[in-house]
Motif scaffolding. Structure first.
Motif, PDB file in Angstrom:
ATOM      1  N   ARG A  74      77.255  24.806  75.918  1.00  0.00           N
ATOM      2  CA  ARG A  74      76.941  23.927  77.027  1.00  0.00           C
ATOM      3  C   ARG A  74      75.188  23.746  77.214  1.00  0.00           C
ATOM      4  O   ARG A  74      74.316  24.257  78.361  1.00  0.00           O
ATOM      5  CB  ARG A  74      76.794  25.843  78.167  1.00  0.00           C
ATOM      6  CG  ARG A  74      77.731  26.166  78.218  1.00  0.00           C
ATOM      7  CD  ARG A  74      78.019  27.166  78.890  1.00  0.00           C
ATOM      8  NE  ARG A  74      77.124  27.481  80.215  1.00  0.00           N
ATOM      9  CZ  ARG A  74      76.359  28.798  80.341  1.00  0.00           C
ATOM     10  NH1 ARG A  74      75.715  29.081  80.192  1.00  0.00           N
ATOM     11  NH2 ARG A  74      76.468  28.894  82.256  1.00  0.00           N
ATOM     12  N   ALA A  75      74.825  23.048  76.179  1.00  0.00           N
ATOM     13  CA  ALA A  75      73.717  22.313  76.628  1.00  0.00           C
ATOM     14  C   ALA A  75      73.084  21.626  77.245  1.00  0.00           C
ATOM     15  O   ALA A  75      74.044  20.601  77.386  1.00  0.00           O
ATOM     16  CB  ALA A  75      73.087  22.250  74.420  1.00  0.00           C
ATOM     17  N   PRO A  76      71.885  22.022  78.418  1.00  0.00           N
ATOM     18  CA  PRO A  76      72.085  20.602  79.369  1.00  0.00           C
ATOM     19  C   PRO A  76      72.340  18.790  79.015  1.00  0.00           C
ATOM     20  O   PRO A  76      72.769  18.388  79.581  1.00  0.00           O
ATOM     21  CB  PRO A  76      70.840  21.349  80.298  1.00  0.00           C
ATOM     22  CG  PRO A  76      70.743  21.905  79.743  1.00  0.00           C
ATOM     23  CD  PRO A  76      71.268  22.180  78.122  1.00  0.00           C
ATOM     24  N   HIS A  77      71.546  18.609  77.709  1.00  0.00           N
ATOM     25  CA  HIS A  77      71.148  17.739  77.393  1.00  0.00           C
ATOM     26  C   HIS A  77      72.531  16.836  76.665  1.00  0.00           C
ATOM     27  O   HIS A  77      72.642  17.491  75.465  1.00  0.00           O
ATOM     28  CB  HIS A  77      69.990  17.053  77.047  1.00  0.00           C
ATOM     29  CG  HIS A  77      70.134  15.494  76.455  1.00  0.00           C
ATOM     30  ND1 HIS A  77      69.683  15.053  76.915  1.00  0.00           N
ATOM     31  CD2 HIS A  77      70.108  15.690  75.167  1.00  0.00           C
ATOM     32  CE1 HIS A  77      69.274  13.905  76.029  1.00  0.00           C
ATOM     33  NE2 HIS A  77      69.606  13.849  74.942  1.00  0.00           N
ATOM     34  N   ILE A  78      73.316  16.418  77.097  1.00  0.00           N
ATOM     35  CA  ILE A  78      74.071  15.236  76.402  1.00  0.00           C
ATOM     36  C   ILE A  78      73.322  13.912  76.087  1.00  0.00           C
ATOM     37  O   ILE A  78      73.501  13.140  76.629  1.00  0.00           O
ATOM     38  CB  ILE A  78      75.212  15.142  77.488  1.00  0.00           C
ATOM     39  CG1 ILE A  78      75.461  16.449  77.630  1.00  0.00           C
ATOM     40  CG2 ILE A  78      76.708  14.575  76.483  1.00  0.00           C
ATOM     41  CD1 ILE A  78      77.166  16.881  78.650  1.00  0.00           C
ATOM     42  N   ASN A  79      74.043  13.703  74.710  1.00  0.00           N
ATOM     43  CA  ASN A  79      73.574  12.327  74.454  1.00  0.00           C
ATOM     44  C   ASN A  79      74.346  11.666  74.457  1.00  0.00           C
ATOM     45  O   ASN A  79      76.152  11.781  74.721  1.00  0.00           O
ATOM     46  CB  ASN A  79      73.102  12.448  72.917  1.00  0.00           C
ATOM     47  CG  ASN A  79      74.200  12.076  72.462  1.00  0.00           C
ATOM     48  OD1 ASN A  79      75.106  11.962  71.836  1.00  0.00           O
ATOM     49  ND2 ASN A  79      73.287  13.732  71.169  1.00  0.00           N
ATOM     50  N   VAL A 176      78.981  24.678  83.193  1.00  0.00           N
ATOM     51  CA  VAL A 176      78.999  24.051  82.189  1.00  0.00           C
ATOM     52  C   VAL A 176      77.711  23.979  81.119  1.00  0.00           C
ATOM     53  O   VAL A 176      77.228  23.456  80.004  1.00  0.00           O
ATOM     54  CB  VAL A 176      80.131  22.708  81.833  1.00  0.00           C
ATOM     55  CG1 VAL A 176      81.520  23.063  82.730  1.00  0.00           C
ATOM     56  CG2 VAL A 176      78.839  21.919  83.680  1.00  0.00           C
ATOM     57  N   ALA A 177      76.827  24.406  82.067  1.00  0.00           N
ATOM     58  CA  ALA A 177      75.815  23.818  81.768  1.00  0.00           C
ATOM     59  C   ALA A 177      74.819  25.692  81.864  1.00  0.00           C
ATOM     60  O   ALA A 177      74.791  25.520  82.690  1.00  0.00           O
ATOM     61  CB  ALA A 177      74.807  22.555  82.450  1.00  0.00           C
ATOM     62  N   ARG A 178      74.138  25.385  80.463  1.00  0.00           N
ATOM     63  CA  ARG A 178      73.095  27.057  80.366  1.00  0.00           C
ATOM     64  C   ARG A 178      72.508  27.286  81.798  1.00  0.00           C
ATOM     65  O   ARG A 178      71.176  25.565  81.233  1.00  0.00           O
ATOM     66  CB  ARG A 178      72.744  26.890  79.414  1.00  0.00           C
ATOM     67  CG  ARG A 178      72.399  26.234  78.639  1.00  0.00           C
ATOM     68  CD  ARG A 178      72.077  27.661  77.018  1.00  0.00           C
ATOM     69  NE  ARG A 178      71.160  26.325  76.329  1.00  0.00           N
ATOM     70  CZ  ARG A 178      70.745  26.171  75.349  1.00  0.00           C
ATOM     71  NH1 ARG A 178      72.115  25.758  75.188  1.00  0.00           N
ATOM     72  NH2 ARG A 178      70.013  25.357  74.693  1.00  0.00           N
TER      73      ARG A 178
END
Length: 223
Positions: A74-79, A176-178
């Motif tokens: 659920r880490a907000p940053h998606i590369n 889906v994002a913490r």
């Protein structure tokens, strides 16, 4: 009264020695049986205690691992590399940030599978009444998977004829994002971990000292 010498001469020494030998042999057999029974009982107690300690420790460690996995998923940053369509995706021509969530879950599929398998081992050892924390983690993954599927299908569009309702989109992204505050999914995971700690810590506290005392006892005896 017969003189002592005559009594000695009259005693059947071979028979006396034989009967004494039989008594000593029987006593030794009883002693060996009792000692063996005690050793077996100690071994069984130690084996059961060791097994319960291992099951409780492994289960609790599994919950800690799931908390970390869910947090990383659920880490907000998606590369950009994570946005590629996963295996089996219907639309492989587009990058989608929500593919990143699916890819992260897939990377931990073995750990997740092992975690849910541990529920059966724990239930067989301690009883099915302790299964609820696993159901809470299962519910979290179900929420994430459903939310991701909807977000992927909508391609992240909000509003319009082919986009998601803004309120629904916001609710799905919160799954889906913490978040640093008011994170319901994170709170649900933390509650499941805390509940498992209440179950496992007393078990580990009961058996670990006993096994340590037994190891020290064996060490002193040179075993």
């Amino acid at each position: 009264m017969a003189p002592a010498g005559r009594l000695t001469e009259a005693m059947d020494w071979p028979a006396f020695i034989t009967s004494t030998k039989d008594v000593l042999t029987a006593g030794a057999a009883i002693f060996a049986t009792v000692t063996g029974w005690r050793a077996l009982n100690r071994w069984q107690t130690e084996s059961v205690g060791k097994r319960r300690l291992e099951v409780a420790g492994d289960a609790l460690a599994g919950f800690y691992q799931m908390r970390e996995i869910i947090r990383s998923v659920r880490a907000p940053h998606i590369n950009r590399r994570e946005m590629t369509p996963p295996e089996g995706a219907t639309d492989k021509s587009r990058l989608n940030p929500f593919y990143g969530i699916q890819n992260r879950i897939s990377q931990h599929s073995e750990e997740i599978g092992a975690f849910f398998s541990s529920k059966h081992i724990f239930s067989a050892t301690f009883g099915p009444e302790y299964e609820q924390p696993w159901y809470e983690i299962s519910d979290v993954f179900l929420k994430i998977n459903i939310a991701v599927d909807v977000l992927v299908a909508s391609r992240g569009k909000v509003g319009g004829d082919d986009g998601l309702n803004p309120d629904i989109y916001l609710d799905l992204t919160r799954i889906v994002a913490r978040r640093d505050r008011d994170d319901e999914v994170g709170a649900q995971v933390d509650a499941a971990v805390a509940e498992m700690e209440k179950v496992c810590r007393p078990i580990m506290g009961r058996y670990a000292p006993a096994l340590e005392r037994d190891r020290l006892w064996r060490r002193r005896l040179g075993g």
